[in-house]
Design a protein around this motif. Structure first.
Motif, mmCIF file in Angstrom:
data_model
loop_
_atom_site.group_PDB
_atom_site.id
_atom_site.type_symbol
_atom_site.label_atom_id
_atom_site.label_comp_id
_atom_site.label_asym_id
_atom_site.label_seq_id
_atom_site.Cartn_x
_atom_site.Cartn_y
_atom_site.Cartn_z
ATOM 1 N N ASN A 1 -4.763 -0.602 14.019
ATOM 2 C CA ASN A 1 -5.810 -1.236 14.840
ATOM 3 C C ASN A 1 -6.179 -2.529 14.322
ATOM 4 O O ASN A 1 -7.160 -2.429 13.416
ATOM 5 C CB ASN A 1 -7.027 -0.347 15.258
ATOM 6 N N PRO A 2 -5.472 -3.793 14.426
ATOM 7 C CA PRO A 2 -5.968 -4.796 13.705
ATOM 8 C C PRO A 2 -7.308 -5.349 13.840
ATOM 9 O O PRO A 2 -7.865 -5.759 12.692
ATOM 10 C CB PRO A 2 -5.029 -5.964 14.197
ATOM 11 N N GLU A 3 -7.945 -4.893 14.912
ATOM 12 C CA GLU A 3 -9.360 -5.446 15.155
ATOM 13 C C GLU A 3 -10.284 -4.531 14.343
ATOM 14 O O GLU A 3 -11.164 -5.421 13.456
ATOM 15 C CB GLU A 3 -9.919 -5.280 16.529
ATOM 16 N N VAL A 4 -10.112 -3.395 14.139
ATOM 17 C CA VAL A 4 -10.630 -2.460 13.262
ATOM 18 C C VAL A 4 -10.760 -2.775 11.669
ATOM 19 O O VAL A 4 -11.574 -3.063 11.078
ATOM 20 C CB VAL A 4 -10.519 -0.895 13.633
ATOM 21 N N ALA A 5 -9.379 -3.143 11.306
ATOM 22 C CA ALA A 5 -8.901 -3.601 10.009
ATOM 23 C C ALA A 5 -9.820 -4.887 9.915
ATOM 24 O O ALA A 5 -10.417 -4.900 8.507
ATOM 25 C CB ALA A 5 -7.596 -3.689 9.636
ATOM 26 N N ASN B 1 -2.495 0.484 7.606
ATOM 27 C CA ASN B 1 -1.206 1.306 7.243
ATOM 28 C C ASN B 1 -1.597 2.836 6.765
ATOM 29 O O ASN B 1 -1.592 2.980 5.390
ATOM 30 C CB ASN B 1 -0.777 0.561 5.935
ATOM 31 N N SER B 2 -1.859 3.614 7.924
ATOM 32 C CA SER B 2 -2.443 4.979 7.598
ATOM 33 C C SER B 2 -1.589 5.880 7.122
ATOM 34 O O SER B 2 -0.292 6.063 7.422
ATOM 35 C CB SER B 2 -2.921 5.449 9.003
ATOM 36 N N ILE C 1 -13.036 0.910 3.037
ATOM 37 C CA ILE C 1 -11.702 1.067 2.528
ATOM 38 C C ILE C 1 -11.019 1.881 3.286
ATOM 39 O O ILE C 1 -9.858 1.607 3.811
ATOM 40 C CB ILE C 1 -12.046 1.163 1.070
ATOM 41 N N ALA C 2 -11.595 3.195 3.742
ATOM 42 C CA ALA C 2 -10.809 4.038 4.380
ATOM 43 C C ALA C 2 -10.465 3.583 5.800
ATOM 44 O O ALA C 2 -9.478 3.790 6.270
ATOM 45 C CB ALA C 2 -11.824 5.341 4.451
ATOM 46 N N ARG C 3 -11.547 2.801 6.508
ATOM 47 C CA ARG C 3 -11.113 2.366 7.681
ATOM 48 C C ARG C 3 -10.360 1.223 7.729
ATOM 49 O O ARG C 3 -9.268 1.490 8.489
ATOM 50 C CB ARG C 3 -12.585 1.919 8.456
ATOM 51 N N ILE C 4 -10.299 0.412 6.684
ATOM 52 C CA ILE C 4 -9.117 -0.523 6.654
ATOM 53 C C ILE C 4 -7.712 -0.054 6.160
ATOM 54 O O ILE C 4 -6.727 -0.330 7.099
ATOM 55 C CB ILE C 4 -9.445 -1.557 5.552
ATOM 56 N N VAL C 5 -7.606 1.004 5.512
ATOM 57 C CA VAL C 5 -6.388 1.743 5.299
ATOM 58 C C VAL C 5 -5.944 2.362 6.455
ATOM 59 O O VAL C 5 -4.515 2.158 6.977
ATOM 60 C CB VAL C 5 -6.698 2.647 4.182
ATOM 61 N N VAL D 1 -16.905 -6.370 6.418
ATOM 62 C CA VAL D 1 -18.009 -5.366 6.044
ATOM 63 C C VAL D 1 -17.986 -5.188 4.294
ATOM 64 O O VAL D 1 -19.031 -5.126 3.775
ATOM 65 C CB VAL D 1 -17.841 -4.117 6.790
ATOM 66 N N LEU D 2 -16.755 -4.879 3.977
ATOM 67 C CA LEU D 2 -16.517 -4.691 2.407
ATOM 68 C C LEU D 2 -17.314 -5.330 1.490
ATOM 69 O O LEU D 2 -17.919 -4.829 0.498
ATOM 70 C CB LEU D 2 -14.929 -4.238 2.244
#
Ligand SMILES: N[C@@H](CCC(=O)N[C@@H](CS)C(=O)NCC(=O)O)C(=O)O
Length: 209
Positions: free
Chosen positions: A129-133, A121-122, A113-117, A139-140
């Motif tokens: 970073n759309p690829e990381v999101a 929309n940090s 969740i932290a990585r997506i946020v 994964v979630l």
């Protein structure tokens, strides 16, 4: 002792939930609470870097003026000082189960969740970073599914009593809601647990989203 924190940020939040659960169980741990405003970058001020060179919260300032960082280390420190009510189980197996589920809540839910946020929309203003999101959106579900199965119809993540696994999971899900990441109806046990946990007196002032 002083606790440096910021509301809704998940790592200080799980520690504050832990302290609130202890208080609800009759163990009041006296602390002065000091906010470090993360969106304003206060965590990177020279003053805070003295407390934690990594520029993060939570930080516990001890009465001798030294600092303790890392939310779980701080929780374990308090738990050793104040074992009642137990927040990491009582028997060796109970304690292992709580720690197992707490690790799943952190590594399988809080971390993605932290990585997506922060990648979409940090609140800290990190570049998107759309690829990381996208990767962490993939994964979630495994972490959510595992916890949904393990919670079943129990009142708490690790069974009949609140534990640090509840604190980590509640902090993680709140941080998701903060940026519109919810848990869908596929996770009925998790959704029921989440609604019930947020009603607890211990959670009311801390889980605000
Ligand atoms: N592993 C650390 C993580 C601490 C952490 O990442 N804290 C976040 C808030 S949840 C933070 O202070 N971020 C500020 C930043 O990265 O600038 C812990 O459990 O305490």
């Amino acid at each position: 002792m002083r606790l440096y924190y910021f509301p809704v940020a998940p790592n200080p939040t799980r520690l504050r939930l832990y302290l609130a659960e202890k208080a609800q169980g009759g163990c009041e741990i006296a602390l002065e609470y000091v906010q470090v405003h993360l969106p304003n970058g206060e965590q990177n001020s020279p003053e805070h870097r003295t407390r934690n060179p990594l520029g993060r919260v939570p930080v516990l300032e001890l009465d001798d003026g030294s600092y303790l960082c890392e939310s779980l280390a701080i929780i374990e420190y308090f738990e050793e000082l104040h074992p009642e009510p137990p927040m990491i189980g009582r028997t060796p197996l109970e304690r292992a189960r709580v720690r197992e589920l707490e690790r799943v809540a952190e590594l399988g839910v809080l971390h993605p969740i932290a990585r997506i946020v922060h990648a979409s929309n940090s609140p800290l203003g990190l570049p998107p970073n759309p690829e990381v999101a996208e990767h962490f959106r993939g994964v979630l579900p495994a972490g959510l599914q595992l916890l949904d199965t393990r919670i079943g119809d129990a009142p708490f993540v690790a069974g009949e009593a609140p534990s640090i696994a509840d604190c980590t999971l509640a902090a993680a899900l709140q941080f998701g809601r903060f940026r519109g990441i919810g848990i869908d109806s596929d996770y009925a046990n998790l959704a029921r647990w989440d609604a019930a946990y947020r009603e607890r007196a211990s959670a009311k002032d801390i889980i605000v989203l």
